[in-house]
Design an enzyme around this catalytic site. Sequence first.
Site, mmCIF file in Angstrom:
data_model
loop_
_atom_site.group_PDB
_atom_site.id
_atom_site.type_symbol
_atom_site.label_atom_id
_atom_site.label_comp_id
_atom_site.label_asym_id
_atom_site.label_seq_id
_atom_site.Cartn_x
_atom_site.Cartn_y
_atom_site.Cartn_z
ATOM 1 N N TYR A 121 0.732 23.136 7.333
ATOM 2 C CA TYR A 121 1.680 22.287 6.601
ATOM 3 C C TYR A 121 2.582 23.116 5.687
ATOM 4 C CZ TYR A 121 -0.091 18.102 8.638
ATOM 5 O OH TYR A 121 -0.397 17.130 9.555
ATOM 6 N N HIS B 221 4.847 7.479 8.101
ATOM 7 C CA HIS B 221 3.800 8.507 7.967
ATOM 8 C C HIS B 221 3.952 9.290 6.667
ATOM 9 C CE1 HIS B 221 3.310 8.349 12.643
ATOM 10 N NE2 HIS B 221 2.737 7.320 12.034
ATOM 11 N N CYS C 151 -4.840 13.844 -3.417
ATOM 12 C CA CYS C 151 -6.191 14.392 -3.476
ATOM 13 C C CYS C 151 -6.983 13.888 -2.268
ATOM 14 C CB CYS C 151 -6.876 13.962 -4.767
ATOM 15 S SG CYS C 151 -8.586 14.541 -4.882
ATOM 16 N N CYS D 298 -9.473 14.695 -10.659
ATOM 17 C CA CYS D 298 -10.938 14.686 -10.507
ATOM 18 C C CYS D 298 -11.527 16.095 -10.549
ATOM 19 C CB CYS D 298 -11.346 13.979 -9.216
ATOM 20 S SG CYS D 298 -10.969 14.903 -7.714
HETATM 21 C C1 BJW Z 1 14.593 14.587 21.575
HETATM 22 C C2 BJW Z 1 15.213 15.751 21.200
HETATM 23 C C3 BJW Z 1 16.535 15.622 20.835
HETATM 24 C C4 BJW Z 1 13.262 16.307 21.684
HETATM 25 N N1 BJW Z 1 17.109 14.423 20.857
HETATM 26 N N2 BJW Z 1 15.175 13.413 21.599
HETATM 27 C C5 BJW Z 1 -3.818 1.458 19.256
HETATM 28 C C6 BJW Z 1 -4.024 1.971 20.523
HETATM 29 C C7 BJW Z 1 -4.503 3.264 20.689
HETATM 30 C C8 BJW Z 1 -4.792 4.080 19.594
HETATM 31 C C9 BJW Z 1 -4.585 3.562 18.348
HETATM 32 C C10 BJW Z 1 -4.100 2.276 18.182
HETATM 33 N N3 BJW Z 1 -4.000 2.033 16.855
HETATM 34 C C11 BJW Z 1 -4.370 3.142 16.175
HETATM 35 C C12 BJW Z 1 -4.734 4.087 17.060
HETATM 36 C C13 BJW Z 1 -5.219 5.461 16.729
HETATM 37 C C14 BJW Z 1 -4.103 6.421 16.427
HETATM 38 C C15 BJW Z 1 -3.188 6.576 17.624
HETATM 39 O O1 BJW Z 1 -2.106 6.040 17.697
HETATM 40 N N4 BJW Z 1 -3.587 7.377 18.579
HETATM 41 C C16 BJW Z 1 -2.738 7.635 19.749
HETATM 42 C C17 BJW Z 1 -2.655 9.124 19.993
HETATM 43 C C18 BJW Z 1 -3.235 6.848 20.910
HETATM 44 N N5 BJW Z 1 -3.347 5.997 15.274
HETATM 45 C C19 BJW Z 1 -3.743 6.257 14.038
HETATM 46 O O2 BJW Z 1 -4.803 6.821 13.816
HETATM 47 C C20 BJW Z 1 -2.863 5.810 12.901
HETATM 48 N N6 BJW Z 1 -3.624 5.120 11.923
HETATM 49 C C21 BJW Z 1 -4.055 3.883 12.112
HETATM 50 O O3 BJW Z 1 -3.786 3.246 13.091
HETATM 51 O O4 BJW Z 1 -4.844 3.408 11.066
HETATM 52 C C22 BJW Z 1 -5.598 2.225 11.283
HETATM 53 C C23 BJW Z 1 -6.784 2.604 12.133
HETATM 54 C C24 BJW Z 1 -7.590 3.648 11.730
HETATM 55 C C25 BJW Z 1 -8.679 3.995 12.515
HETATM 56 C C26 BJW Z 1 -8.936 3.326 13.693
HETATM 57 C C27 BJW Z 1 -8.085 2.302 14.109
HETATM 58 C C28 BJW Z 1 -7.005 1.942 13.303
HETATM 59 C C29 BJW Z 1 -2.276 7.013 12.177
HETATM 60 C C30 BJW Z 1 -1.343 7.797 13.021
HETATM 61 C C31 BJW Z 1 -0.830 9.001 12.238
HETATM 62 C C32 BJW Z 1 -0.029 9.952 13.095
HETATM 63 N N7 BJW Z 1 0.186 11.133 12.353
HETATM 64 C C33 BJW Z 1 1.059 12.193 12.887
HETATM 65 C C34 BJW Z 1 1.001 13.376 11.909
HETATM 66 C C35 BJW Z 1 1.820 13.050 10.656
HETATM 67 C C36 BJW Z 1 1.873 14.200 9.728
HETATM 68 C C37 BJW Z 1 2.589 15.374 10.313
HETATM 69 O O5 BJW Z 1 3.795 15.329 10.544
HETATM 70 O O6 BJW Z 1 1.916 16.376 10.561
HETATM 71 O O7 BJW Z 1 2.394 11.704 13.015
HETATM 72 S S1 BJW Z 1 0.643 12.699 14.552
HETATM 73 C C38 BJW Z 1 2.334 12.937 15.063
HETATM 74 O O8 BJW Z 1 2.700 11.988 16.081
HETATM 75 C C39 BJW Z 1 3.180 12.612 13.826
HETATM 76 C C40 BJW Z 1 4.349 11.910 14.452
HETATM 77 O O9 BJW Z 1 5.012 11.132 13.470
HETATM 78 C C41 BJW Z 1 3.706 11.116 15.541
HETATM 79 C C42 BJW Z 1 4.659 10.693 16.626
HETATM 80 O O10 BJW Z 1 5.200 11.796 17.280
HETATM 81 P P1 BJW Z 1 6.750 11.738 17.707
HETATM 82 O O11 BJW Z 1 7.594 11.716 16.515
HETATM 83 O O12 BJW Z 1 6.943 10.689 18.709
HETATM 84 O O13 BJW Z 1 6.924 13.195 18.318
HETATM 85 P P2 BJW Z 1 6.707 13.660 19.831
HETATM 86 O O14 BJW Z 1 6.657 15.138 19.819
HETATM 87 O O15 BJW Z 1 5.572 12.949 20.445
HETATM 88 O O16 BJW Z 1 8.020 13.201 20.584
HETATM 89 C C43 BJW Z 1 9.267 13.838 20.368
HETATM 90 C C44 BJW Z 1 10.260 13.198 21.317
HETATM 91 O O17 BJW Z 1 11.539 13.685 21.019
HETATM 92 C C45 BJW Z 1 9.995 13.521 22.791
HETATM 93 O O18 BJW Z 1 10.095 12.306 23.521
HETATM 94 C C46 BJW Z 1 11.149 14.436 23.191
HETATM 95 O O19 BJW Z 1 11.564 14.269 24.535
HETATM 96 C C47 BJW Z 1 12.215 13.959 22.230
HETATM 97 N N8 BJW Z 1 13.230 14.937 21.892
HETATM 98 N N9 BJW Z 1 14.276 16.795 21.331
HETATM 99 C C48 BJW Z 1 16.361 13.336 21.277
HETATM 100 N N10 BJW Z 1 17.242 16.717 20.485
HETATM 101 ZN ZN ZN Z 2 -8.875 14.056 -7.131
#
Ligand code: BJW
Ligand code: ZN
Length: 327
Positions: free
Chosen positions: A87, A142, A150, A211
Amino acid sequence: MSTSSSAQAAINPFWPSAEMASTSVEEFHTVLSSSTRIMALCGAGLSAASGLETFRGAGGMWRNYQATALATPEAFERDPGLVWLFYSMRRHKALQAKPNMGHYALAELSRKMPEGFITLTQNVDGLSQRANHPRPQLKLLHDSIFDIKCFDCDYREMNNFDDPYHPSLANHTPEEVNDRLVNTVTARAALLDPATPPAIPRSELPHCPSCKDGLLRPGVVWFGESLPEETLEEADDWVNSGPIDLCLVIGTTATVYPAASYVDIARSRGARIVVINMDREELGSAKNLRDGDFLFEGDASKILPEILKPIIGDLDEEALRANEGGK
Ligand code: BJW
Ligand code: ZN
């Protein structure tokens, strides 16, 4: 080769339904001119032209398993120094990066449609804020890489732009960090191997001023953690307050929930789906495109100013950059 795309889809369920969507900017402009409620769901691809890596997909250096390996509370518990290095590198890169014309186009659309446009972003990089995106119309699903919280208690600090955040993160070159994070079987095995020494001793990492015992961590939402409640409520209030004409799905694989579910929710409220992405293959919840939807394949930083032009006009890049928002 004369079979139509609709017929192909009917006989071959694997034929990309993206073929059903229109790619005509002219047609989109007609639809846009009669749209009064528009939402955008943004992902890492929006910031790709600013030089920030995506998580998955073409050009992404951080593959899926790395997301699940490093963006989890379990990874932080196992090796907080390693996660902090990751990070810290991303904070540094985000601070060096500049908003691109895609961020500016969305910010301008917000000003032109103060009630009728909302942006839900999964990005934590702060670039939309620096493009002066009106804050009430920008929902950070996010949270932000510039917030610190913390791991153990409720302590939270907003908008900390120190680079590095803490002296313990200072003496690591980007090369050293990349060596630890490199996408190889060895690196993965090392991360999972309890015998691997921690990247930085726990005692040297930033501790909570409240804490005292808890470690500070980036204030982003990791897998398995809840999204910010108030932000979700605000997003849901907007979504539920009327029909939606358009849902712009920008630079995201739309595979991470609950963010990805907003595409289905928008659809259920009548929206046409408008995908803006470099790659049509991995569209997650936006993959089932239909007649009436749109697909613009390419760089969001180029496409957004073009397709939104009837509302936002020609953007003056120089003036916008001169007024870049503070960090
Ligand atoms: C271009 C380009 C250009 C390139 N022009 N385009 C329901 C079903 C299944 C699973 C779950 C569900 N509900 C919850 C879950 C579990 C989980 C989840 O979703 N898992 C999946 C993997 C299936 N979700 C969670 O855990 C979430 N919490 C939650 O639901 O809490 C309640 C709960 C808890 C426990 C159990 C059940 C429920 C939290 C999700 C947090 C995600 N965090 C991250 C990290 C954030 C911090 C950080 O930045 O480090 O978020 S992971 C990462 O993925 C980050 C992103 O925001 C996120 C999405 O990625 P994104 O932005 O789509 O990026 P890419 O790389 O995937 O795509 C880029 C795109 O750009 C591509 O398509 C390229 O082609 C394109 N591109 N250049 C236009 N120039
Ligand atoms: Zn603390």
